[in-house]
Enzyme design. Sequence first.
Site, mmCIF file in Angstrom:
data_model
loop_
_atom_site.group_PDB
_atom_site.id
_atom_site.type_symbol
_atom_site.label_atom_id
_atom_site.label_comp_id
_atom_site.label_asym_id
_atom_site.label_seq_id
_atom_site.Cartn_x
_atom_site.Cartn_y
_atom_site.Cartn_z
ATOM 1 N N ASP A 1 0.865 -1.247 0.645
ATOM 2 C CA ASP A 1 0.232 0.107 0.322
ATOM 3 C C ASP A 1 0.595 0.665 -0.419
ATOM 4 O O ASP A 1 2.367 0.906 0.060
ATOM 5 C CB ASP A 1 -1.022 -0.059 1.356
ATOM 6 C CG ASP A 1 -1.512 1.490 1.208
ATOM 7 O OD1 ASP A 1 -2.391 1.363 0.696
ATOM 8 O OD2 ASP A 1 -1.623 1.629 2.972
ATOM 9 N N SER A 2 0.887 2.480 -0.455
ATOM 10 C CA SER A 2 1.484 3.586 -0.005
ATOM 11 C C SER A 2 1.810 4.041 0.606
ATOM 12 O O SER A 2 2.187 4.624 1.325
ATOM 13 C CB SER A 2 0.268 4.758 -0.513
ATOM 14 O OG SER A 2 -0.809 4.841 0.165
ATOM 15 N N CYS B 1 -4.248 -1.010 -2.600
ATOM 16 C CA CYS B 1 -3.774 0.186 -2.526
ATOM 17 C C CYS B 1 -5.456 0.515 -2.933
ATOM 18 O O CYS B 1 -5.417 -0.347 -4.704
ATOM 19 C CB CYS B 1 -2.679 1.101 -2.642
ATOM 20 S SG CYS B 1 -3.256 2.975 -2.745
ATOM 21 N N GLU C 1 -4.236 8.735 9.230
ATOM 22 C CA GLU C 1 -3.137 8.821 9.288
ATOM 23 C C GLU C 1 -2.785 9.178 10.806
ATOM 24 O O GLU C 1 -1.857 9.494 11.008
ATOM 25 C CB GLU C 1 -1.915 9.147 8.226
ATOM 26 C CG GLU C 1 -2.059 8.005 7.359
ATOM 27 C CD GLU C 1 -1.254 7.748 7.051
ATOM 28 O OE1 GLU C 1 -0.552 7.440 7.542
ATOM 29 O OE2 GLU C 1 -1.722 6.545 6.180
ATOM 30 N N CYS D 1 -10.978 3.332 -0.123
ATOM 31 C CA CYS D 1 -9.762 3.308 0.343
ATOM 32 C C CYS D 1 -9.361 2.747 1.025
ATOM 33 O O CYS D 1 -10.588 2.053 2.080
ATOM 34 C CB CYS D 1 -9.425 5.365 0.088
ATOM 35 S SG CYS D 1 -8.010 5.625 0.938
ATOM 36 N N HIS E 1 -8.192 2.883 3.616
ATOM 37 C CA HIS E 1 -7.568 3.749 5.080
ATOM 38 C C HIS E 1 -9.641 4.144 5.542
ATOM 39 O O HIS E 1 -9.266 4.009 7.065
ATOM 40 C CB HIS E 1 -7.337 5.334 5.130
ATOM 41 C CG HIS E 1 -6.041 4.856 5.130
ATOM 42 N ND1 HIS E 1 -4.615 4.645 3.441
ATOM 43 C CD2 HIS E 1 -4.514 6.208 5.685
ATOM 44 C CE1 HIS E 1 -4.198 5.124 4.209
ATOM 45 N NE2 HIS E 1 -3.887 5.534 4.871
HETATM 46 N N1 DGL Z 1 -4.859 3.706 0.849
HETATM 47 C C1 DGL Z 1 -5.346 3.865 0.085
HETATM 48 C C2 DGL Z 1 -5.976 3.669 -1.378
HETATM 49 O O1 DGL Z 1 -6.715 2.970 -1.227
HETATM 50 C C3 DGL Z 1 -5.114 5.417 -0.434
HETATM 51 C C4 DGL Z 1 -4.034 6.509 0.820
HETATM 52 C C5 DGL Z 1 -2.881 7.060 -0.316
HETATM 53 O O2 DGL Z 1 -3.659 8.472 -0.100
HETATM 54 O O3 DGL Z 1 -1.854 6.583 -0.289
HETATM 55 O O4 DGL Z 1 -6.783 4.414 -2.967
#
Ligand code: DGL
Length: 289
Positions: A13-14, A76, A161, A193, A195
């Site tokens: 993931d990012s 991600c 975050e 997402c 998150h």
């Molecule tokens: N976790 C990333 C996603 O599912 C989003 C976080 C980011 O913007 O890097 O898109």
Amino acid sequence: MTEDRNRPIGVFDSGLGGLTVLRALHRRLPCEDLVYFGDTARVPYGTKGARTVRDFARQDAGLLVGLGVKLVVVACNTASAFALDHLQQILPVPVLGVIEPGVDAALRASRGGPVGVIGTPGTIGSGRYQEGLAQGLPGLPGLSPDRILVGECPLLVPLVEAGWVEHPATDMILETYLEPLRTGGVDTLILGCTHYPLLKGQIARHMGPDVALVDSAESLALAAETLLADLDLRRRDGLTGGERPSGSLEFHLSDIPWKFAEIGARFLGKPITDVRTVSLEEMEAAGRL
Ligand code: DGL
């Protein structure tokens, strides 16, 4: 081959959001070893352009392939939207993204729509969810485009975050983002997402009890289980009656961010140990694999 079956599953993931996917994979496939890479030095991906995200994703996946994984999971949505096809073409191992499992779960949960999707500007701008929901999947008819509502939510990733899950500011921002979807009458909302599952309780409060929330982590874990079984890549020693109750979890990050231990544990549901850092030079080299 036994050797291939015993290799770990790689997840990237990012940043830390993909830990929600790692958690679901560990729950569904407890005997598999899992290796996680979070590109914490370069998060967020969600507000970056397609080419940048694709280059980063190639490096992230290359790093996992260099660690000997048997499957790459793109945990991600933004990287899945911009880079899944590319990774599937260039990597020597199978690659799964989160978008198709999310579409599948939403089409099953919906009572005819409209279906809503919230995500980063990158994910929503890519149109991948909209295409997937409109096309449908085998046995699951697609929706007409006017039954698909989307919302870009650029502020949610930094709020999560920062640990501002129960904060009044987050509540106000959620209300602004979710109000058009609620008044649009969606019966299902995809948390597009990785998150957002951390905000599931708050999102449920804003949307009301009749809206099904789809967190693609669970559907992805199921898709990974099916794919590994189809390719005969499941570990044998952990299947029913096996001797391996729990696989290992290994973590690699490109930076140790602020409040990492606290925030990471919240995503994973338990403390994160055994973290290794990876330099951006190593990342660039990994992208050339
Ligand atoms: N976790 C990333 C996603 O599912 C989003 C976080 C980011 O913007 O890097 O898109």
